[in-house]
Design an enzyme around this catalytic site. Sequence first.
Site, mmCIF file in Angstrom:
data_model
loop_
_atom_site.group_PDB
_atom_site.id
_atom_site.type_symbol
_atom_site.label_atom_id
_atom_site.label_comp_id
_atom_site.label_asym_id
_atom_site.label_seq_id
_atom_site.Cartn_x
_atom_site.Cartn_y
_atom_site.Cartn_z
ATOM 1 N N ASP A 54 -7.228 1.890 -2.264
ATOM 2 C CA ASP A 54 -6.152 2.177 -1.053
ATOM 3 C C ASP A 54 -4.917 1.112 -1.482
ATOM 4 O O ASP A 54 -5.204 -0.100 -1.548
ATOM 5 C CB ASP A 54 -6.605 1.969 0.387
ATOM 6 C CG ASP A 54 -5.615 2.128 1.408
ATOM 7 O OD1 ASP A 54 -4.342 2.354 1.085
ATOM 8 O OD2 ASP A 54 -6.065 2.048 2.597
ATOM 9 N N ARG A 70 -8.904 -7.929 1.735
ATOM 10 C CA ARG A 70 -7.695 -7.985 1.565
ATOM 11 C C ARG A 70 -6.999 -9.002 1.503
ATOM 12 O O ARG A 70 -6.496 -9.816 2.657
ATOM 13 C CB ARG A 70 -7.188 -7.050 2.851
ATOM 14 C CG ARG A 70 -7.606 -5.655 2.872
ATOM 15 C CD ARG A 70 -7.069 -5.064 4.131
ATOM 16 N NE ARG A 70 -7.693 -3.574 4.104
ATOM 17 C CZ ARG A 70 -7.269 -2.922 5.110
ATOM 18 N NH1 ARG A 70 -6.477 -3.211 6.243
ATOM 19 N NH2 ARG A 70 -7.762 -1.626 5.254
ATOM 20 N N GLN A 111 -14.575 -1.610 8.603
ATOM 21 C CA GLN A 111 -14.235 -0.416 9.684
ATOM 22 C C GLN A 111 -15.134 0.776 9.309
ATOM 23 O O GLN A 111 -15.659 0.940 8.106
ATOM 24 C CB GLN A 111 -12.512 -0.069 9.339
ATOM 25 C CG GLN A 111 -12.307 0.470 7.881
ATOM 26 C CD GLN A 111 -10.751 0.478 7.654
ATOM 27 O OE1 GLN A 111 -10.090 -0.253 8.488
ATOM 28 N NE2 GLN A 111 -10.433 1.413 7.074
ATOM 29 N N ASP A 138 -0.950 5.485 14.639
ATOM 30 C CA ASP A 138 -1.879 4.284 15.089
ATOM 31 C C ASP A 138 -2.516 4.199 16.491
ATOM 32 O O ASP A 138 -1.578 4.706 17.381
ATOM 33 C CB ASP A 138 -1.201 3.053 14.694
ATOM 34 C CG ASP A 138 -1.143 2.766 13.342
ATOM 35 O OD1 ASP A 138 -1.680 3.210 12.516
ATOM 36 O OD2 ASP A 138 -0.310 1.814 12.844
ATOM 37 N N GLU A 180 -3.960 -2.978 17.310
ATOM 38 C CA GLU A 180 -4.165 -1.679 16.615
ATOM 39 C C GLU A 180 -5.701 -1.414 16.328
ATOM 40 O O GLU A 180 -6.416 -2.356 15.675
ATOM 41 C CB GLU A 180 -3.466 -1.520 15.383
ATOM 42 C CG GLU A 180 -3.772 -0.470 14.421
ATOM 43 C CD GLU A 180 -3.395 -0.456 13.023
ATOM 44 O OE1 GLU A 180 -3.805 -0.078 12.172
ATOM 45 O OE2 GLU A 180 -2.049 -0.843 12.864
ATOM 46 N N SER A 189 -6.020 3.533 12.460
ATOM 47 C CA SER A 189 -4.790 3.895 11.792
ATOM 48 C C SER A 189 -5.340 5.426 11.127
ATOM 49 O O SER A 189 -6.581 5.521 10.545
ATOM 50 C CB SER A 189 -4.660 3.186 10.510
ATOM 51 O OG SER A 189 -3.247 3.611 9.872
#
Length: 332
Positions: free
Chosen positions: A53, A106, A121, A233, A246, A249
């Site tokens: 991603d 990340r 997630q 989102d 959030e 997504s």
Amino acid sequence: MRNNSEVKKLDLKETQMAIKSLKDYFQRDLANTLNLARISAPIMVRPETGMNDNLSGVEKAVGFDFRKYGIGVEIVQSLAKWKRYALKEYGFKYYEGLYADMNALRPDEELDSIHSVYVDQWDWEKIIKAGDRNIEFLKSTVRQIFEVFKRAEEYINQVYPYVLSKKLPEEIFFITSEELLNKYPNMTSKERENAIVKEKKAVFIIGIGGKLSNGEPHDSRSADYDDWSLNGDILFWDPVINSAMEVSSMGIRVNKESLDNQLKLAGREHLKELEYHKGVLENTLPLTIGGGIGQSRLCMYFLEKKHIGEVQASVWDLDTIEECKKNGIILL
């Protein structure tokens, strides 16, 4: 309604038990609701496949080499594209899907109360038909997922009735990013999110990645997995941190036409030579809808924690550690 004299916080041990209980309940219900099978997922992929991603398209993934074999790999940033390939390889049919526990790194994240370098997630993906590529199908799926959130809230609040409170509204509110801009023209995109989510408590913002009438996108989104006109989102108002959060997504994924168009707009047409992108452009990958649901954010929201580090074990900078100590926040 809780009496203030009865309110208490979950201690470290109770928090760990609550995290497992909440995650177990949520993923079972999500799988049953969306017809998803749990599968094993990679923590690393080869960069030349195009499976990783790219997030907003600029973040640099963590990479390393298998020294003995000369193989270069990247730690995943999410499984957004890999899932679509897996659906084909595993022989899934229309309206069948998969989900996986995704653990990612990340390193470009800016650390704060809801952002960590470590990302966990549930990544899910489901095969759809060409006729499902529309806003109404997207909204219907969002409503299904929102009902899972509501049932999870009811469940965990019954387990800890003197600790937790009901925060979700009966229905989720839908608004496009362009409508949101028109409603709050003098605000930044994050300010617009906070304003609408504070009012409605649960909101799905539709259309993220493409430029709005002010010449700017609502937020950055990679050009090669979500269709920018059919994504969005899910955000909840979190009264503990007094901000919108959030939690998911998601969106209907690109087909041949939208991928070609979005790569041109993003100036990333060179990606067409990669395995994943060829699969979309040559119609060898299925049409899908999918997304990610933040596990730690889910726990943070429902267990009423002030910092994501209270529900996940990660690494933090010294300023964050000191600030949390000062405010009585115990990082795992």
